[in-house]
Enzyme design. Structure first.
Site, PDB file in Angstrom:
ATOM      1  CE  LYS A 189      -1.610   7.985   1.511  1.00  0.00           C
ATOM      2  NZ  LYS A 189      -2.554   6.920   1.796  1.00  0.00           N
ATOM      3  CG  LEU A 190       6.422  15.016   1.665  1.00  0.00           C
ATOM      4  CD1 LEU A 190       7.352  14.216   2.578  1.00  0.00           C
ATOM      5  CD2 LEU A 190       7.268  15.861   0.710  1.00  0.00           C
ATOM      6  CB  THR A 200       1.864 -12.209   0.745  1.00  0.00           C
ATOM      7  OG1 THR A 200       0.820 -12.758  -0.066  1.00  0.00           O
ATOM      8  CG2 THR A 200       3.042 -11.791  -0.128  1.00  0.00           C
ATOM      9  CB  THR A 203      -6.437 -10.250   1.631  1.00  0.00           C
ATOM     10  OG1 THR A 203      -5.934 -11.315   0.813  1.00  0.00           O
ATOM     11  CG2 THR A 203      -5.350  -9.220   1.851  1.00  0.00           C
ATOM     12  CD  GLN A 261       0.703  -8.918  -2.516  1.00  0.00           C
ATOM     13  OE1 GLN A 261       1.374  -9.596  -3.274  1.00  0.00           O
ATOM     14  NE2 GLN A 261      -0.553  -8.588  -2.797  1.00  0.00           N
ATOM     15  N   GLY A 274      -4.540  -4.304  -3.810  1.00  0.00           N
ATOM     16  CA  GLY A 274      -5.525  -3.263  -4.105  1.00  0.00           C
ATOM     17  C   GLY A 274      -4.748  -2.028  -4.514  1.00  0.00           C
ATOM     18  CG  HIS A 275      -1.955  -2.127  -7.016  1.00  0.00           C
ATOM     19  ND1 HIS A 275      -1.015  -2.668  -7.846  1.00  0.00           N
ATOM     20  CD2 HIS A 275      -1.717  -2.650  -5.791  1.00  0.00           C
ATOM     21  CE1 HIS A 275      -0.242  -3.494  -7.147  1.00  0.00           C
ATOM     22  NE2 HIS A 275      -0.655  -3.503  -5.897  1.00  0.00           N
ATOM     23  CG  ASP A 298      -1.875  -1.187   1.211  1.00  0.00           C
ATOM     24  OD1 ASP A 298      -2.209  -1.666   0.116  1.00  0.00           O
ATOM     25  OD2 ASP A 298      -2.247  -1.646   2.307  1.00  0.00           O
ATOM     26  CE  LYS A 324       2.414  -2.476  -4.293  1.00  0.00           C
ATOM     27  NZ  LYS A 324       2.050  -2.061  -2.912  1.00  0.00           N
TER      28      LYS A 324
HETATM   29  P1  GDP Z   1      -0.769   0.337  -3.559  1.00  0.00           P
HETATM   30  O1  GDP Z   1      -1.362  -0.942  -3.080  1.00  0.00           O
HETATM   31  O2  GDP Z   1       0.695   0.412  -3.285  1.00  0.00           O
HETATM   32  O3  GDP Z   1      -1.094   0.648  -4.981  1.00  0.00           O
HETATM   33  O4  GDP Z   1      -1.444   1.492  -2.679  1.00  0.00           O
HETATM   34  P2  GDP Z   1      -2.990   1.630  -2.294  1.00  0.00           P
HETATM   35  O5  GDP Z   1      -3.757   2.054  -3.473  1.00  0.00           O
HETATM   36  O6  GDP Z   1      -3.453   0.412  -1.573  1.00  0.00           O
HETATM   37  O7  GDP Z   1      -2.920   2.755  -1.188  1.00  0.00           O
HETATM   38  C1  GDP Z   1      -2.395   4.013  -1.455  1.00  0.00           C
HETATM   39  C2  GDP Z   1      -3.489   5.060  -1.174  1.00  0.00           C
HETATM   40  O8  GDP Z   1      -2.903   6.338  -1.078  1.00  0.00           O
HETATM   41  C3  GDP Z   1      -4.533   5.150  -2.247  1.00  0.00           C
HETATM   42  O9  GDP Z   1      -5.751   5.535  -1.674  1.00  0.00           O
HETATM   43  C4  GDP Z   1      -3.986   6.270  -3.155  1.00  0.00           C
HETATM   44  O10 GDP Z   1      -5.015   6.940  -3.883  1.00  0.00           O
HETATM   45  C5  GDP Z   1      -3.395   7.179  -2.119  1.00  0.00           C
HETATM   46  N1  GDP Z   1      -2.229   7.961  -2.539  1.00  0.00           N
HETATM   47  C6  GDP Z   1      -1.217   7.611  -3.376  1.00  0.00           C
HETATM   48  N2  GDP Z   1      -0.267   8.573  -3.408  1.00  0.00           N
HETATM   49  C7  GDP Z   1      -0.698   9.548  -2.575  1.00  0.00           C
HETATM   50  C8  GDP Z   1      -0.139  10.787  -2.141  1.00  0.00           C
HETATM   51  O11 GDP Z   1       0.955  11.196  -2.511  1.00  0.00           O
HETATM   52  N3  GDP Z   1      -0.883  11.525  -1.243  1.00  0.00           N
HETATM   53  C9  GDP Z   1      -2.086  11.114  -0.784  1.00  0.00           C
HETATM   54  N4  GDP Z   1      -2.714  11.889   0.106  1.00  0.00           N
HETATM   55  N5  GDP Z   1      -2.623   9.943  -1.160  1.00  0.00           N
HETATM   56  C10 GDP Z   1      -1.935   9.176  -2.030  1.00  0.00           C
HETATM   57  P1  IMO Z   2      -0.930  -4.190  -2.244  1.00  0.00           P
HETATM   58  O1  IMO Z   2      -0.467  -4.768  -3.546  1.00  0.00           O
HETATM   59  C1  IMO Z   2      -0.980  -4.554   2.088  1.00  0.00           C
HETATM   60  C2  IMO Z   2      -1.017  -8.637   3.728  1.00  0.00           C
HETATM   61  C3  IMO Z   2      -2.262  -9.089   4.460  1.00  0.00           C
HETATM   62  C4  IMO Z   2      -1.630 -10.039   5.456  1.00  0.00           C
HETATM   63  C5  IMO Z   2      -0.503 -10.696   4.649  1.00  0.00           C
HETATM   64  C6  IMO Z   2      -0.874 -12.039   4.037  1.00  0.00           C
HETATM   65  O2  IMO Z   2      -2.213  -3.477  -2.314  1.00  0.00           O
HETATM   66  O3  IMO Z   2       0.167  -3.414  -1.592  1.00  0.00           O
HETATM   67  P2  IMO Z   2      -2.398 -12.747   1.982  1.00  0.00           P
HETATM   68  O4  IMO Z   2      -3.854 -12.516   1.715  1.00  0.00           O
HETATM   69  O5  IMO Z   2      -1.507 -12.168   0.955  1.00  0.00           O
HETATM   70  O6  IMO Z   2      -2.072 -14.175   2.269  1.00  0.00           O
HETATM   71  O7  IMO Z   2      -2.119 -11.949   3.359  1.00  0.00           O
HETATM   72  O8  IMO Z   2      -0.208  -9.793   3.612  1.00  0.00           O
HETATM   73  N1  IMO Z   2      -1.257  -8.130   2.352  1.00  0.00           N
HETATM   74  C7  IMO Z   2      -1.197  -6.838   2.004  1.00  0.00           C
HETATM   75  N2  IMO Z   2      -1.010  -5.733   2.765  1.00  0.00           N
HETATM   76  N3  IMO Z   2      -1.091  -4.453   0.766  1.00  0.00           N
HETATM   77  C8  IMO Z   2      -1.256  -5.553   0.000  1.00  0.00           C
HETATM   78  O9  IMO Z   2      -1.236  -5.510  -1.349  1.00  0.00           O
HETATM   79  C9  IMO Z   2      -1.359  -6.811   0.618  1.00  0.00           C
HETATM   80  N4  IMO Z   2      -1.540  -8.075   0.167  1.00  0.00           N
HETATM   81  C10 IMO Z   2      -1.462  -8.871   1.236  1.00  0.00           C
HETATM   82  O10 IMO Z   2      -2.916  -8.016   5.081  1.00  0.00           O
HETATM   83  O11 IMO Z   2      -1.018  -9.315   6.490  1.00  0.00           O
HETATM   84 MG    MG Z   3      -2.902  -1.608  -1.821  1.00  0.00          MG
END
Ligand code: GDP
Ligand code: IMO
Ligand code: MG
Length: 433
Positions: free
Chosen positions: A331-332, A239, A129, A224, A40-41, A13, A16
């Site tokens: 997220k600075l 994971t 998850t 991840q 979840g991207h 998270d 990416k």
């Molecule tokens: P990923 O799994 O690495 O793709 O990240 P996620 O989508 O799960 O979580 C990142 C969250 O931060 C999402 O809600 C993005 O829309 C948000 N996000 C990404 N970059 C920034 C940033 O620079 N600032 C803020 N405030 N939110 C951001």
């Molecule tokens: P993205 O790609 C954050 C975590 C789960 C749990 C561990 C194992 O969005 O960054 P799993 O279902 O993979 O067997 O769970 O990994 N986890 C994540 N945490 N971002 C993810 O994906 C994750 N995918 C799995 O919360 O701790």
């Molecule tokens: Mg994510």
């Protein structure tokens, strides 16, 4: 030869999806290499927002071909749902969405076995998850898995499913006392996927090797984060795949010599979903503030993310194992308004200071973070796209990270949208070697 790999440097998270979407403007191909719908991207553009779980984050660029590689585990229901949702948004994906014939499938029994195992672990649950990821990879390595190619032959699929359900039922009822599944209804549901998935199925390894030879620009999208890697992460709270750079080679069939950029994505603080050690976790009002200002709730499960200060011991470790060529800080903006910002630069373990990230859980659970305190900034920096426009203390924070990890910073993200990113003036951001 041009393969860039985007890698999460923390526990996932990191943002990416945002960065891959942004960089895919200059890519021909974006390919996912591991994980599954546990990811979840999030992508935000114009007034739109989409959370992708399986489809690569280049899909909203009409000239980009998206590949789901052999290293990904695919839930056929989830992938078709996602493809339909993208189509419903008005995006034409015909001919530019390819799925590896060798990718393994996630079936309903994988989710049931995972649920039963997690319940059985009681207080020691991993906090997965629930997407069936672990049990699907177990079948793959046990050499009993069912692959995408099997979906194309109804007889083969029926036989394999029957056998798999028999075995899983024995585990579910015998080991966990959980209800058994009905093989016939699973067979009837999944044989229907042949026609749906066929247009996308391809030998993606051959396709990618040729594309690389032809000089196409390939971006590999990790899911991840490195600290969730099955080997290099905080085992067993990890994971079941390799989010680290090697996963790109084995999960796509891309040779390591073709990789010329390894971009580490690092959130300006740390978060973690699920259980397991987190040395810099903040169980106080600052942790709550990061969670609410940063909207730190899982994009896949909606669970609140645990929050804490940036951990440069962990970042140094993940930078080293991935051979990062650059860092992208996200997220600075979330740190605005804090009087001071702490950064963990060492751990104290049994009274001894160390900058090594311990590989065993027992040590990691006992480390105390050693912090340096940097001044914060009050200004709202959301949307700033020039490094020079950042407050001086925000610049110092960014420079501190580059200098400490000895990796240059090529991007700083100041909001969820494409435009809210600093991509220029990188001279200031090079690490001092
Ligand atoms: P990923 O799994 O690495 O793709 O990240 P996620 O989508 O799960 O979580 C990142 C969250 O931060 C999402 O809600 C993005 O829309 C948000 N996000 C990404 N970059 C920034 C940033 O620079 N600032 C803020 N405030 N939110 C951001
Ligand atoms: P993205 O790609 C954050 C975590 C789960 C749990 C561990 C194992 O969005 O960054 P799993 O279902 O993979 O067997 O769970 O990994 N986890 C994540 N945490 N971002 C993810 O994906 C994750 N995918 C799995 O919360 O701790
Ligand atoms: Mg994510």
């Amino acid at each position: 030869m041009s393969v860039s790999v985007v890698i999460g440097t923390q526990w996932g998270d990191e943002g990416k999806g945002k960065i891959v979407d942004l960089l895919s403007e200059e890519s021909d191909i974006v390919a996912r290499y591991q994980g599954g719908a546990n990811a979840g991207h999030t992508i935000c553009w114009d007034d739109k927002k989409m959370v992708l779980h399986l489809v690569p984050s280049g899909i909203f660029r009409k000239d980009v071909t998206c590949v789901i590689g052999n290293g990904v585990v695919i839930d056929p229901v989830a992938i078709m749902k996602e493809i339909n949702a993208i189509r419903d948004m008005g995006y034409d994906i015909e001919g530019r969405m390819l799925i590896s014939q060798n990718a393994h499938l996630i079936m309903p029994y994988h989710k049931k076995v995972e649920e039963a195992r997690e319940k059985n672990r009681k207080g020691n649950a991993i906090g997965t998850t629930g997407r069936g990821i672990g049990p699907s990879y177990v079948d793959k390595f046990n050499r009993t898995g069912i692959r995408v190619i099997d979906l194309l032959d109804r007889d083969v699929l029926s036989q394999k499913l029957k056998k798999a359900v028999e075995e899983k039922n024995a585990i579910l009822s015998g080991v966990y006392g959980a209800p058994e599944l009905d093989a016939q209804s699973i067979i009837e549901e999944y044989v229907e996927f042949d026609a749906l998935i066929k247009p996308y199925v391809k030998d993606t390894t051959q396709y990618l090797c040729q594309a690389i030879k032809d000089g196409k620009r390939v971006m590999a999208e990790g899911a991840q984060g490195s600290l969730l890697d099955i080997d290099f992460g905080t085992y067993p709270f990890v994971t079941s795949s390799h989010p680290t750079v090697g996963g790109c080679c084995t999960g796509l069939g891309v040779p390591p010599t073709a990789i010329n950029r390894v971009i580490g994505i690092v959130k300006a603080y740390c978060t973690r979903v699920g259980n397991g050690p987190f040395p810099t976790e903040l169980n106080d009002e600052i942790g709550e503030r990061l969670q609410s200002v940063g909207h730190e709730f899982g994009a896949t499960t909606g669970r609140p993310r645990r929050c804490g200060w940036l951990d440069l011991v962990a970042l140094g470790y993940t930078s080293a194992i991935n051979g990062l060529t650059e860092l992208s800080i996200t997220k600075l903006d979330v740190l605005s308004g804090l009087d001071e910002i702490k950064v963990c630069t060492a751990y104290r373990l049994d009274g001894v200071e160390t900058t090594q990230f311990p590989s065993d859980l027992h040590s990691l659970e006992r480390v105390e973070p050693v912090y340096e305190t940097l001044p914060g900034w009050k200004e709202d920096i959301v949307g700033i796209d020039q490094f020079d426009d950042l407050p001086a203390t925000a610049k110092t924070y960014v420079q501190f990270i580059a200098d400490h990890v000895q990796v240059g910073i090529s991007m700083v993200s100041t909001g969820p949208k494409r435009s809210q990113t600093i991509t220029s003036n990188t001279n200031l951001l090079h690490a001092v070697h």
